[in-house]
Design a protein around this motif. Structure first.
Motif, mmCIF file in Angstrom:
data_model
loop_
_atom_site.group_PDB
_atom_site.id
_atom_site.type_symbol
_atom_site.label_atom_id
_atom_site.label_comp_id
_atom_site.label_asym_id
_atom_site.label_seq_id
_atom_site.Cartn_x
_atom_site.Cartn_y
_atom_site.Cartn_z
ATOM 1 N N GLY A 27 11.024 4.364 -17.670
ATOM 2 C CA GLY A 27 9.873 4.344 -16.777
ATOM 3 C C GLY A 27 9.681 5.644 -16.012
ATOM 4 O O GLY A 27 10.525 6.552 -16.049
ATOM 5 N N VAL A 28 8.559 5.715 -15.306
ATOM 6 C CA VAL A 28 8.176 6.944 -14.616
ATOM 7 C C VAL A 28 9.221 7.384 -13.608
ATOM 8 O O VAL A 28 9.501 8.583 -13.473
ATOM 9 C CB VAL A 28 6.799 6.765 -13.930
ATOM 10 C CG1 VAL A 28 6.486 7.948 -13.024
ATOM 11 C CG2 VAL A 28 5.701 6.585 -14.968
ATOM 12 N N GLY A 29 9.826 6.448 -12.895
ATOM 13 C CA GLY A 29 10.829 6.827 -11.894
ATOM 14 C C GLY A 29 11.949 7.651 -12.484
ATOM 15 O O GLY A 29 12.432 8.610 -11.860
ATOM 16 N N ALA A 30 12.371 7.302 -13.682
ATOM 17 C CA ALA A 30 13.443 8.041 -14.363
ATOM 18 C C ALA A 30 12.926 9.258 -15.103
ATOM 19 O O ALA A 30 13.720 10.123 -15.488
ATOM 20 C CB ALA A 30 14.166 7.117 -15.343
ATOM 21 N N GLY A 31 11.605 9.337 -15.283
ATOM 22 C CA GLY A 31 11.041 10.402 -16.108
ATOM 23 C C GLY A 31 10.299 11.483 -15.358
ATOM 24 O O GLY A 31 9.680 12.346 -15.986
ATOM 25 N N ALA A 53 4.481 5.344 -5.074
ATOM 26 C CA ALA A 53 5.307 6.437 -4.557
ATOM 27 C C ALA A 53 5.404 7.611 -5.530
ATOM 28 O O ALA A 53 5.730 8.731 -5.119
ATOM 29 C CB ALA A 53 6.710 5.921 -4.231
ATOM 30 N N HIS A 54 5.137 7.374 -6.822
ATOM 31 C CA HIS A 54 5.226 8.450 -7.808
ATOM 32 C C HIS A 54 3.990 9.343 -7.807
ATOM 33 O O HIS A 54 4.063 10.491 -8.264
ATOM 34 C CB HIS A 54 5.374 7.871 -9.220
ATOM 35 C CG HIS A 54 6.566 6.995 -9.405
ATOM 36 N ND1 HIS A 54 6.541 5.854 -10.184
ATOM 37 C CD2 HIS A 54 7.826 7.081 -8.929
ATOM 38 C CE1 HIS A 54 7.728 5.287 -10.178
ATOM 39 N NE2 HIS A 54 8.521 6.000 -9.418
ATOM 40 N N VAL A 55 2.868 8.823 -7.329
ATOM 41 C CA VAL A 55 1.595 9.519 -7.511
ATOM 42 C C VAL A 55 1.545 10.879 -6.820
ATOM 43 O O VAL A 55 1.083 11.859 -7.432
ATOM 44 C CB VAL A 55 0.425 8.623 -7.067
ATOM 45 C CG1 VAL A 55 -0.884 9.398 -7.068
ATOM 46 C CG2 VAL A 55 0.319 7.412 -7.996
ATOM 47 N N PRO A 56 1.991 11.032 -5.565
ATOM 48 C CA PRO A 56 1.910 12.365 -4.952
ATOM 49 C C PRO A 56 2.643 13.442 -5.747
ATOM 50 O O PRO A 56 2.121 14.557 -5.905
ATOM 51 C CB PRO A 56 2.549 12.142 -3.570
ATOM 52 C CG PRO A 56 2.296 10.701 -3.274
ATOM 53 C CD PRO A 56 2.456 10.015 -4.596
ATOM 54 N N ASP A 57 3.819 13.126 -6.262
ATOM 55 C CA ASP A 57 4.549 14.111 -7.070
ATOM 56 C C ASP A 57 3.777 14.450 -8.338
ATOM 57 O O ASP A 57 3.665 15.623 -8.716
ATOM 58 C CB ASP A 57 5.937 13.587 -7.444
ATOM 59 C CG ASP A 57 6.920 13.627 -6.291
ATOM 60 O OD1 ASP A 57 6.704 14.425 -5.345
ATOM 61 O OD2 ASP A 57 7.899 12.866 -6.319
ATOM 62 N N LEU A 58 3.243 13.429 -9.007
ATOM 63 C CA LEU A 58 2.510 13.669 -10.239
ATOM 64 C C LEU A 58 1.264 14.518 -9.989
ATOM 65 O O LEU A 58 0.949 15.428 -10.777
ATOM 66 C CB LEU A 58 2.129 12.336 -10.888
ATOM 67 C CG LEU A 58 3.316 11.504 -11.394
ATOM 68 C CD1 LEU A 58 2.854 10.099 -11.770
ATOM 69 C CD2 LEU A 58 4.006 12.166 -12.570
ATOM 70 N N LEU A 59 0.569 14.256 -8.902
ATOM 71 C CA LEU A 59 -0.578 15.084 -8.553
ATOM 72 C C LEU A 59 -0.141 16.523 -8.286
ATOM 73 O O LEU A 59 -0.824 17.469 -8.697
ATOM 74 C CB LEU A 59 -1.297 14.509 -7.334
ATOM 75 C CG LEU A 59 -2.054 13.201 -7.552
ATOM 76 C CD1 LEU A 59 -2.535 12.630 -6.211
ATOM 77 C CD2 LEU A 59 -3.241 13.384 -8.488
ATOM 78 N N LEU A 106 -5.705 5.989 -4.208
ATOM 79 C CA LEU A 106 -4.422 6.690 -4.248
ATOM 80 C C LEU A 106 -4.471 7.903 -5.164
ATOM 81 O O LEU A 106 -4.024 8.993 -4.796
ATOM 82 C CB LEU A 106 -3.337 5.713 -4.708
ATOM 83 C CG LEU A 106 -1.897 6.233 -4.720
ATOM 84 C CD1 LEU A 106 -1.426 6.521 -3.299
ATOM 85 C CD2 LEU A 106 -0.989 5.207 -5.378
ATOM 86 N N VAL A 107 -5.026 7.751 -6.355
ATOM 87 C CA VAL A 107 -4.991 8.854 -7.316
ATOM 88 C C VAL A 107 -6.018 9.928 -7.003
ATOM 89 O O VAL A 107 -5.965 11.023 -7.583
ATOM 90 C CB VAL A 107 -5.181 8.346 -8.767
ATOM 91 C CG1 VAL A 107 -4.127 7.316 -9.116
ATOM 92 C CG2 VAL A 107 -6.576 7.805 -9.009
ATOM 93 N N GLU A 108 -6.934 9.656 -6.064
ATOM 94 C CA GLU A 108 -7.918 10.655 -5.677
ATOM 95 C C GLU A 108 -7.487 11.490 -4.487
ATOM 96 O O GLU A 108 -8.185 12.412 -4.077
ATOM 97 C CB GLU A 108 -9.260 9.988 -5.359
ATOM 98 C CG GLU A 108 -9.951 9.356 -6.542
ATOM 99 C CD GLU A 108 -10.359 10.366 -7.610
ATOM 100 O OE1 GLU A 108 -10.326 11.575 -7.340
ATOM 101 O OE2 GLU A 108 -10.681 9.925 -8.732
#
Length: 226
Positions: free
Chosen positions: A155-159, A184-190, A222-224
């Protein structure tokens, strides 16, 4: 890509309408999430198309694995034709061979079958024996819209580290981040430059419950975020 893309998994018309109401940009239409998503019936795609204008990226997958022998490919070609006629805007598929490498012959055969429609290479890329080699192979394939990836089979947390490295290598524009994706993953991905997000269980109470438009709306906001 201008802004962010939000893709929501839909199993039926009710899911699709809720996804649209919540602000989703497109759907991934599947059946049988107990098997991580299989090919839906053309009737499902047609019913969604009649009630919801969102583009449907439709799963082409016969079983809960990433392999495709000639019989499977023949079946998927027939499915793709019927699903395109029913209203599919594109497809989701991708295959690995017995050694865990991208099965280019099988994948290219299906690309040809669905052409000129775009397609997404699904999370088979995360399960490859050599992830970097799999990405090199996939990114050169024609008509590729996005690669659905969590960066890890877990999953994304590990990836996150893998997703960051792929974005830094120039793949950020084709990454569709999904698979255990959490707010919680979205800010890092952005921050990595990733702008496409895929949610399924995150917008419903469970896989036996329908999509909730209010949860989709929360993800839209969130994603915006800048």
């Amino acid at each position: 890509m201008t802004g962010s893309l939000l893709e929501v998994i839909a199993l039926n018309v009710r899911d699709a309408v809720a996804a649209e109401q919540g602000g989703a940009d497109r759907l991934e239409v599947v059946a049988d999430m107990a098997a991580d998503g299989l090919t839906p019936a053309p009737e499902t795609v047609a019913a969604i198309a009649a009630e919801c204008p969102l583009p449907q990226m439709v799963m082409l997958r016969c079983a809960a694995n990433f392999t495709a022998d000639p019989d499977v490919l023949d079946r998927l070609r027939r499915d793709a034709k019927a699903l395109a006629q029913a209203g599919a805007a594109g497809f989701v598929f991708g295959f690995l061979d017995g050694a865990g490498a991208v099965d280019l012959a099988a994948t290219e055969a299906l690309i040809h079958a669905v052409s000129p429609l775009p397609w997404t290479f699904h999370r088979a890329v995360d399960h490859a024996a050599d992830v970097q080699a799999s990405w090199r192979a996939v990114r050169l394939l024609p008509n590729l819209a996005t690669v659905l990836t969590s960066g890890s089979p877990q999953g994304v947390g590990a990836g996150l580290a893998t997703l960051r490295s792929r974005a830094e290598a120039g793949d950020g524009s084709i990454i569709l981040a999904g698979g255990g994706l959490k707010p919680a993953h979205v800010p890092d991905l952005l921050d990595y430059g990733i702008r496409a997000f895929h949610v399924g269980s995150a917008v419903r109470a469970s896989w036996t419950d329908p999509v909730e438009w209010r949860l989709v709306r929360q993800w839209r906001s969130l994603v915006e975020r800048d």
